[in-house]
Design a protein around this motif. Structure first.
Motif, PDB file in Angstrom:
ATOM      1  N   GLU A   1     -59.826  23.449 -19.354  1.00  0.00           N
ATOM      2  CA  GLU A   1     -59.897  24.794 -18.790  1.00  0.00           C
ATOM      3  C   GLU A   1     -61.136  25.461 -19.396  1.00  0.00           C
ATOM      4  OE1 GLU A   1     -56.308  26.923 -19.451  1.00  0.00           O
ATOM      5  OE2 GLU A   1     -55.109  25.668 -18.102  1.00  0.00           O
TER       6      GLU A   1
ATOM      7  N   SER B   1     -69.896  26.380 -16.712  1.00  0.00           N
ATOM      8  CA  SER B   1     -68.474  26.104 -16.952  1.00  0.00           C
ATOM      9  C   SER B   1     -67.668  26.163 -15.659  1.00  0.00           C
ATOM     10  CB  SER B   1     -67.900  27.094 -17.977  1.00  0.00           C
ATOM     11  OG  SER B   1     -68.434  26.863 -19.262  1.00  0.00           O
ATOM     12  N   ILE B   2     -67.899  27.212 -14.859  1.00  0.00           N
ATOM     13  CA  ILE B   2     -67.177  27.339 -13.597  1.00  0.00           C
ATOM     14  C   ILE B   2     -67.572  26.221 -12.646  1.00  0.00           C
ATOM     15  CG2 ILE B   2     -66.739  28.837 -11.626  1.00  0.00           C
ATOM     16  CD1 ILE B   2     -65.528  29.806 -14.249  1.00  0.00           C
TER      17      ILE B   2
ATOM     18  N   ARG C   1     -64.291  28.233 -19.497  1.00  0.00           N
ATOM     19  CA  ARG C   1     -64.732  29.576 -19.111  1.00  0.00           C
ATOM     20  C   ARG C   1     -65.851  29.961 -20.074  1.00  0.00           C
ATOM     21  NH1 ARG C   1     -59.889  29.730 -21.677  1.00  0.00           N
ATOM     22  NH2 ARG C   1     -59.741  31.002 -23.570  1.00  0.00           N
TER      23      ARG C   1
END
Length: 333
Positions: A169, A75-76, A171
């Protein structure tokens, strides 16, 4: 068609695949006459993956590299790629050669048909039965909780417009939920395209078989989506459950006192439990109202221009001069 396609490849210890992947992407994109940039996001590799990507860059400046000191998860890595990408369309794919670069034009073609995000659906998936079985269960549970109809939500092979990937977004393990974030949270048009899935040529898969964290992320996404704009409404509606519980238990307690009059231990314990349960329901409901009201107050400053702008795909601005019939179109970044 003058546009740029950003191909984002998060990699972790895939040095043996980088050269072939670059060559096949170049051949595919040149054959399709598409301008592209290829962004590798090295998520803490220890096998020379970054060095292999840099060698490719020496012969082709369209190749870029972002490198993490240690592994932070997919994800990052994707968020790093999304932030650096400049393309009108972004394509995400794994770096193990199981996502076939020759399928990129198929994903982009679906974008050209008007969709905002295209999710790959792996035909004849080349993975062990256990992995396919777990993925099938995960897909069904995710669709049940989200209301979506995605057959292969775990597939990392995707194409999306700039308006989509610049709003994401991610995470935790939310990279699996990109179609849900795009479709449920922002209302973008999402579709699936069948893609070829190849055998892994080098190494072994680094993804865990069990994906309980992914299911927790589904719950988190749905809760955030529901409470972001109207938390007080959501909590008041949810408080119906403890209120109904209180009513049912309260009526049961009254019936127990009037119909079954007994001084025995069972009668006493049952009566106490029903009364305590009813009292808990009557206590929990107003607490939920207060939580919803508090969230409403706390989130109010965050529900301003930034969030509203993120929901806009494009905007037609009126001219100041009444005589000017023209309009100005501004596409949201």
């Amino acid at each position: 068609m003058s546009r740029l396609i950003s191909i984002i490849v998060p990699v972790f210890n895939e040095a043996q695949s980088v050269s072939e992947l670059c060559a096949r992407i170049r051949a595919t994109m040149d054959r399709a006459e598409e301008q592209f940039e290829l962004l590798f996001v090295d998520d803490g590799s220890t096998d020379g993956t970054a060095e292999a990507a840099l060698r490719e860059r020496t012969s082709d400046p369209r190749v870029g590299l972002i490198r993490h000191q240690k592994n932070h998860g997919k994800s990052i890595a994707l968020m790093q790629g999304f932030q650096a990408a400049r393309g009108d369309i972004a394509v995400t794919m794994d770096g193990d050669l199981q996502d076939v670069p020759e399928e990129i034009p198929s994903l982009v073609a679906a974008i050209d048909e008007g969709y905002d995000l295209v999710n790959g659906c792996r035909a004849r998936r080349q993975d062990a039965f256990s992995r396919r079985a777990v993925s099938w269960v995960y897909n069904r549970l995710t669709n049940m909780m989200s209301g979506q109809d995605i057959h292969d939500i775990n597939c990392g092979f995707k194409a999306m417009r700039r308006a989509v990937y610049k709003r994401l977004e991610l995470r935790g393990d939310m990279h699996r939920l990109i179609p849900i974030l795009a479709g449920v949270t922002f209302g973008f048009r999402v579709t699936e395209v069948a893609v070829v899935h190849a055998q892994r040529k080098h190494g072994t898969s680094r993804y865990r078989l069990l994906r309980h964290r992914g299911l927790l992320d589904v719950v988190s996404v749905m809760a955030c989506s529901a409470t972001r704009w109207r938390p007080f409404h959501v909590f008041v509606e949810c408080s119906v459950v403890p209120l109904l519980m209180a009513v049912v238990l309260g009526v049961s307690w009254l019936l127990l006192q009037t119909v079954w009059q007994n001084d025995g231990v069972i009668h006493s314990v049952t009566s106490t439990l029903l009364l305590v349960g009813a009292a808990c329901g009557l206590f929990i409901a107003p607490v939920m109202w207060l939580i919803g009201l508090l969230m409403e107050v706390l989130l109010a400053p965050l529900q301003g221009a930034q969030w509203y702008d993120r929901l806009i795909v494009d905007r037609v601005e009126p001219r100041a001069e009444a005589s000017d019939a023209g309009t100005e179109l501004r596409v949201a970044a």
